[in-house]
Scaffold this active site. Structure first.
Site, mmCIF file in Angstrom:
data_model
loop_
_atom_site.group_PDB
_atom_site.id
_atom_site.type_symbol
_atom_site.label_atom_id
_atom_site.label_comp_id
_atom_site.label_asym_id
_atom_site.label_seq_id
_atom_site.Cartn_x
_atom_site.Cartn_y
_atom_site.Cartn_z
ATOM 1 N N GLY A 8 0.780 -1.077 -0.018
ATOM 2 C CA GLY A 8 0.029 -0.144 0.075
ATOM 3 C C GLY A 8 0.742 1.514 0.124
ATOM 4 O O GLY A 8 1.598 1.584 0.971
ATOM 5 N N THR A 90 -15.390 2.241 4.092
ATOM 6 C CA THR A 90 -16.634 1.671 4.625
ATOM 7 C C THR A 90 -17.342 0.705 3.638
ATOM 8 O O THR A 90 -17.335 1.104 2.356
ATOM 9 C CB THR A 90 -17.575 2.959 4.988
ATOM 10 N N GLU A 157 -1.454 3.914 12.674
ATOM 11 C CA GLU A 157 -0.775 5.137 12.568
ATOM 12 C C GLU A 157 -1.476 6.522 12.717
ATOM 13 O O GLU A 157 -2.874 6.345 12.797
ATOM 14 C CB GLU A 157 -0.282 5.373 10.826
ATOM 15 N N LYS A 216 -6.913 3.149 18.112
ATOM 16 C CA LYS A 216 -6.920 3.779 16.964
ATOM 17 C C LYS A 216 -8.343 4.426 16.780
ATOM 18 O O LYS A 216 -8.383 5.386 16.623
ATOM 19 C CB LYS A 216 -6.357 2.872 15.926
ATOM 20 N N ASN A 220 -9.626 8.437 17.111
ATOM 21 C CA ASN A 220 -10.283 9.200 15.987
ATOM 22 C C ASN A 220 -11.793 9.573 16.539
ATOM 23 O O ASN A 220 -12.053 10.586 16.071
ATOM 24 C CB ASN A 220 -10.218 8.402 14.774
ATOM 25 N N PHE A 222 -12.405 10.364 19.533
ATOM 26 C CA PHE A 222 -12.216 11.257 20.530
ATOM 27 C C PHE A 222 -12.090 12.607 19.873
ATOM 28 O O PHE A 222 -12.663 13.696 20.118
ATOM 29 C CB PHE A 222 -11.366 11.061 21.464
ATOM 30 N N LEU A 223 -11.446 12.650 18.777
ATOM 31 C CA LEU A 223 -10.781 13.930 18.244
ATOM 32 C C LEU A 223 -12.201 14.536 17.454
ATOM 33 O O LEU A 223 -12.319 15.667 17.257
ATOM 34 C CB LEU A 223 -9.829 13.627 17.043
ATOM 35 N N CYS A 272 -10.900 9.437 7.217
ATOM 36 C CA CYS A 272 -11.039 8.438 8.279
ATOM 37 C C CYS A 272 -12.046 8.687 9.473
ATOM 38 O O CYS A 272 -12.439 7.881 9.805
ATOM 39 C CB CYS A 272 -9.517 8.402 8.859
HETATM 40 P P1 NAD Z 1 -4.784 5.109 0.218
HETATM 41 O O1 NAD Z 1 -5.946 4.790 -0.386
HETATM 42 O O2 NAD Z 1 -4.080 6.331 0.045
HETATM 43 O O3 NAD Z 1 -3.817 3.984 -0.064
HETATM 44 C C1 NAD Z 1 -4.051 2.692 0.006
HETATM 45 C C2 NAD Z 1 -3.031 1.816 -1.113
HETATM 46 O O4 NAD Z 1 -3.268 0.321 -0.824
HETATM 47 C C3 NAD Z 1 -3.817 2.252 -2.529
HETATM 48 O O5 NAD Z 1 -2.721 2.903 -3.312
HETATM 49 C C4 NAD Z 1 -3.979 0.969 -3.057
HETATM 50 O O6 NAD Z 1 -3.784 0.807 -4.534
HETATM 51 C C5 NAD Z 1 -3.186 -0.138 -2.361
HETATM 52 N N1 NAD Z 1 -3.689 -1.472 -2.130
HETATM 53 C C6 NAD Z 1 -4.936 -1.975 -1.946
HETATM 54 N N2 NAD Z 1 -4.915 -3.420 -1.879
HETATM 55 C C7 NAD Z 1 -3.835 -3.802 -2.111
HETATM 56 C C8 NAD Z 1 -2.890 -5.135 -2.098
HETATM 57 N N3 NAD Z 1 -3.503 -6.220 -1.663
HETATM 58 N N4 NAD Z 1 -1.607 -5.107 -2.283
HETATM 59 C C9 NAD Z 1 -1.106 -3.574 -2.134
HETATM 60 N N5 NAD Z 1 -1.624 -2.617 -2.293
HETATM 61 C C10 NAD Z 1 -2.766 -2.610 -2.137
HETATM 62 O O7 NAD Z 1 -5.226 4.891 1.736
HETATM 63 P P2 NAD Z 1 -4.522 5.764 3.051
HETATM 64 O O8 NAD Z 1 -4.955 6.855 3.077
HETATM 65 O O9 NAD Z 1 -2.821 5.538 2.853
HETATM 66 O O10 NAD Z 1 -4.910 4.628 4.192
HETATM 67 C C11 NAD Z 1 -4.519 3.444 4.345
HETATM 68 C C12 NAD Z 1 -4.961 2.869 5.821
HETATM 69 O O11 NAD Z 1 -4.300 3.778 6.869
HETATM 70 C C13 NAD Z 1 -6.326 2.944 5.903
HETATM 71 O O12 NAD Z 1 -6.712 1.985 6.928
HETATM 72 C C14 NAD Z 1 -6.727 4.430 6.924
HETATM 73 O O13 NAD Z 1 -7.685 4.278 7.629
HETATM 74 C C15 NAD Z 1 -5.250 4.317 7.786
HETATM 75 N N6 NAD Z 1 -4.851 5.717 7.962
HETATM 76 C C16 NAD Z 1 -4.934 6.586 7.012
HETATM 77 C C17 NAD Z 1 -4.603 7.976 7.698
HETATM 78 C C18 NAD Z 1 -4.553 9.175 6.475
HETATM 79 O O14 NAD Z 1 -4.354 10.277 7.098
HETATM 80 N N7 NAD Z 1 -5.112 9.137 5.272
HETATM 81 C C19 NAD Z 1 -3.937 8.052 8.934
HETATM 82 C C20 NAD Z 1 -3.975 7.234 9.567
HETATM 83 C C21 NAD Z 1 -4.288 5.885 9.332
HETATM 84 C C1 UGA Z 2 -7.022 12.387 11.603
HETATM 85 C C2 UGA Z 2 -6.183 12.475 12.726
HETATM 86 O O1 UGA Z 2 -5.828 13.886 13.132
HETATM 87 C C3 UGA Z 2 -4.985 11.439 12.812
HETATM 88 O O2 UGA Z 2 -4.263 11.415 14.031
HETATM 89 C C4 UGA Z 2 -5.625 10.418 12.237
HETATM 90 O O3 UGA Z 2 -4.344 9.409 12.035
HETATM 91 C C5 UGA Z 2 -6.109 10.368 10.848
HETATM 92 O O4 UGA Z 2 -7.132 11.210 11.180
HETATM 93 C C6 UGA Z 2 -6.594 9.123 10.498
HETATM 94 O O5 UGA Z 2 -6.637 8.178 11.005
HETATM 95 O O6 UGA Z 2 -6.765 9.147 8.960
HETATM 96 P P1 UGA Z 2 -6.683 14.120 9.301
HETATM 97 O O7 UGA Z 2 -7.985 13.551 8.837
HETATM 98 O O8 UGA Z 2 -5.611 13.803 8.337
HETATM 99 O O9 UGA Z 2 -6.020 13.373 10.672
HETATM 100 O O10 UGA Z 2 -6.747 15.530 9.696
HETATM 101 P P2 UGA Z 2 -7.381 16.318 10.991
HETATM 102 O O11 UGA Z 2 -6.291 17.509 11.233
HETATM 103 O O12 UGA Z 2 -7.668 15.518 12.180
HETATM 104 O O13 UGA Z 2 -8.554 16.997 10.265
HETATM 105 C C7 UGA Z 2 -9.574 16.275 9.833
HETATM 106 C C8 UGA Z 2 -10.697 17.420 9.722
HETATM 107 O O14 UGA Z 2 -11.219 17.843 10.907
HETATM 108 C C9 UGA Z 2 -10.666 18.222 8.802
HETATM 109 O O15 UGA Z 2 -11.615 18.374 7.839
HETATM 110 C C10 UGA Z 2 -10.267 19.485 9.476
HETATM 111 O O16 UGA Z 2 -10.337 20.708 8.685
HETATM 112 C C11 UGA Z 2 -11.334 19.377 10.815
HETATM 113 N N1 UGA Z 2 -11.075 20.018 11.716
HETATM 114 C C12 UGA Z 2 -9.759 19.866 12.699
HETATM 115 C C13 UGA Z 2 -11.762 20.850 12.217
HETATM 116 O O17 UGA Z 2 -12.825 21.159 11.599
HETATM 117 N N2 UGA Z 2 -11.539 21.764 13.420
HETATM 118 C C14 UGA Z 2 -10.432 21.408 13.940
HETATM 119 O O18 UGA Z 2 -10.301 22.105 15.397
HETATM 120 C C15 UGA Z 2 -9.573 20.456 13.696
#
Ligand code: NAD
Ligand code: UGA
Length: 469
Positions: A8, A90, A157, A216, A220, A222-223, A272
């Site tokens: 990924g 989802t 993460e 994890k 999220n 709580f935030l 997320c």
């Molecule tokens: P993303 O969609 O950007 O990336 C996922 C990647 O996985 C894609 O490029 C897809 O092609 C690849 N993929 C799918 N199936 C695969 C397989 N079988 N083998 C290899 N690659 C494969 O997603 P993301 O935003 O990086 O999120 C990934 C995970 O991390 C999710 O569970 C998300 O909830 C979590 N997460 C995301 C964030 C964030 O800020 N985006 C922060 C913390 C946690």
């Molecule tokens: C969030 C969490 O902050 C990360 O810790 C977590 O790893 C990640 O989700 C995840 O699991 O994907 P992210 O969604 O990238 O990170 O960005 P945030 O800074 O949390 O903002 C999320 C949304 O809330 C944005 O639309 C932002 O504008 C909004 N926000 C944030 C508000 O409206 N008010 C605030 O005070 C803070």
């Protein structure tokens, strides 16, 4: 040399592995993906995601100890530690549609690992998954392997987009969950050794697998709950003459509450928060806890309410009709410093106003026209009524234009909606913008970033979130 492979190459896999490669020169890190286009982009000068500081980190390590490849099987079979960072969206159909996490990608990754592994592996859940996923993954790996020992760890993460590199360089904590067996403890230690290259030991927390997985989702929830709480207050502020910024400041001064994450807004977006809370709601329901489920569901309901409240306010203040009126959208990404538009509130606001026949002109410094058109054309998935998908009519889509210039977007507009808190929107020449607009000229600041009083002096009618008019 420890060999690390990550399945990924997305928003998490790419930046996380780049930082591990930078901080652990003694490790070889290969990021693989089923998408050839994504891997090609990681190997090019234009990375597939915009994230401040990422280019520098990738340039320092790519070709040295950081590689991006489509050869999944080769790199998985050679690795000692395999991170799985695939998407977990989802479910949109079938059992749990609208709430449960879709683990199709995760399961196919696990099956592939089992098929190609020839030596013992540590498999790390990096994706956000339902609590108890490790148990299912263990079963898949155990049933398909020939005596190979797999240790599953949960290492969720916590980075946020827009600050991913900063967050990865100095995380509040790193969480590692593992089995409480000698092999489990050994695997936890191996992953700790990776992070210990740059993360102080007291910030590396170890727990059992289920606590790590659930922490994890809980973090999220709580935030997001803080944002829905302050947004709920913003509605009451508008009704009473209180100012939500003053209320949030006063509340946040209580050291037990703290000042962060209390900015009232048009609503939270991103891939997320909604997905993870829905997942939590589903897990509660499956565990016979409907009261707990409905408590968390309310966080999303308030978020939906905040987005539709914003649209209603635009329409009602513009004399109850926006039909044929041009409205400029400043910002489309779900937050500043990213080009990511997943679940951005801008989609709901644009669709709401298009539904009232507005003409929309959009400017975002990091989002392309193609992306915006795709987002607006996509059927809206209604988590609360998952069978009713609402497609956008082609006539409405024709009312959307996208520009690369804020002034162009605002020219001849009746109103401006600020939907992303990009810093550049604070310093635009609002006198110039005012002069080019239809009068009366409205500003709806969905992020509370402009100086409303100054704009009123220019002549604008300004609506902020949760503030007196
Ligand atoms: P993303 O969609 O950007 O990336 C996922 C990647 O996985 C894609 O490029 C897809 O092609 C690849 N993929 C799918 N199936 C695969 C397989 N079988 N083998 C290899 N690659 C494969 O997603 P993301 O935003 O990086 O999120 C990934 C995970 O991390 C999710 O569970 C998300 O909830 C979590 N997460 C995301 C964030 C964030 O800020 N985006 C922060 C913390 C946690
Ligand atoms: C969030 C969490 O902050 C990360 O810790 C977590 O790893 C990640 O989700 C995840 O699991 O994907 P992210 O969604 O990238 O990170 O960005 P945030 O800074 O949390 O903002 C999320 C949304 O809330 C944005 O639309 C932002 O504008 C909004 N926000 C944030 C508000 O409206 N008010 C605030 O005070 C803070």
């Amino acid at each position: 040399m420890v060999k690390i492979c990550c399945l990924g190459a997305g928003y998490v896999g790419g930046p996380t592995m780049a930082v591990i490669a930078l901080k652990c020169p003694d490790a070889e890190v290969v990021v693989v993906d089923i998408s050839t286009a994504r891997i090609d982009a990681w190997n090019s000068d234009t990375l597939p995601i915009y994230e401040p500081g990422l280019d520098d980190v990738v340039k320092q390590c790519r070709g040295r100890n950081l590689f991006f490849s489509n050869d999944l099987e080769k790199h998985v079979s050679e690795a000692d530690i395999i991170f799985v960072s695939v998407n977990t969206p989802t479910k949109t159909r079938g059992l749990g549609a609208g709430k449960a996490a879709d683990l199709t990608y995760w399961e196919s990754a696990a099956r592939m690992i089992a098929d190609v592994a020839k030596s013992d592996k540590i498999v790390v859940e990096k994706s956000t998954v339902p609590v108890k996923t490790a148990e299912a993954i263990e079963k898949i790996l155990a049933h398909n392997s020939n005596g190979i020992n797999f240790q599953i760890l949960s290492n969720p993460e916590f980075l946020a987009e827009g600050t991913a590199i900063k967050d990865l360089f100095s995380p509040d904590r790193v969480l590692i969950g593992g089995r409480e067996t000698p092999e489990g403890r050994k695997a936890v230690q191996a992953l700790k050794d990776v992070y210990a290259h740059w993360v102080p030991e007291e910030k590396i927390l170890t727990t059992n697998l289920w606590s790590a997985e659930l922490s994890k989702l809980a973090a999220n929830a709580f935030l997001a709950q803080r944002i829905s709480s302050v947004n709920a207050m913003s509605a009451l502020c508008e009704a009473t003459g209180a100012n939500v910024a003053e209320v949030a400041y006063a509340v946040g001064k209580d050291s037990r509450i703290g000042p962060k994450f209390l900015n009232a807004s048009v609503g939270f977006g991103g891939s997320c928060f909604q997905k993870d809370i829905l997942n939590l709601v589903y897990i509660c329901e499956c565990n016979g806890l409907p009261e707990v489920a409905s408590y968390w569901k309310q966080v999303i309901k308030i978020n939906d309410y905040q987005k539709s409240r914003f649209v209603n306010r635009v329409v009602s203040s513009m004399f109850n009709t926006v039909a044929g009126k041009k409205i400029a959208m400043l910002g489309f990404a779900f937050k500043k410093d990213t080009g990511d538009t997943r679940e951005t509130p801008a989609i709901d606001v644009c669709k709401g106003l298009l539904g009232d026949k507005a003409k929309i002109s959009i400017y975002d410094p990091q989002v392309t026209e193609d992306q915006i058109q795709r987002d607006l054309a996509m059927s809206k998935f209604d988590w609360d009524h998952p069978v009713h998908l609402q497609p956008m009519s082609p006539t409405a889509i024709k009312q959307v234009s996208v520009t690369w210039d804020a002034y162009e977007a605002a020219k001849d507009a009746h109103g401006i909606c600020i939907l992303t808190e990009w810093d550049e929107f604070k310093t635009l020449d609002y006198t110039r913008i005012y002069e080019s607009m239809q009068k009366p000229a409205f500003v709806f600041d969905g992020r509370n970033i402009v100086d409303a009083e100054k704009l009123r002096e220019i002549g604008f009618i300004v609506y902020s979130i949760g503030k007196p008019l």
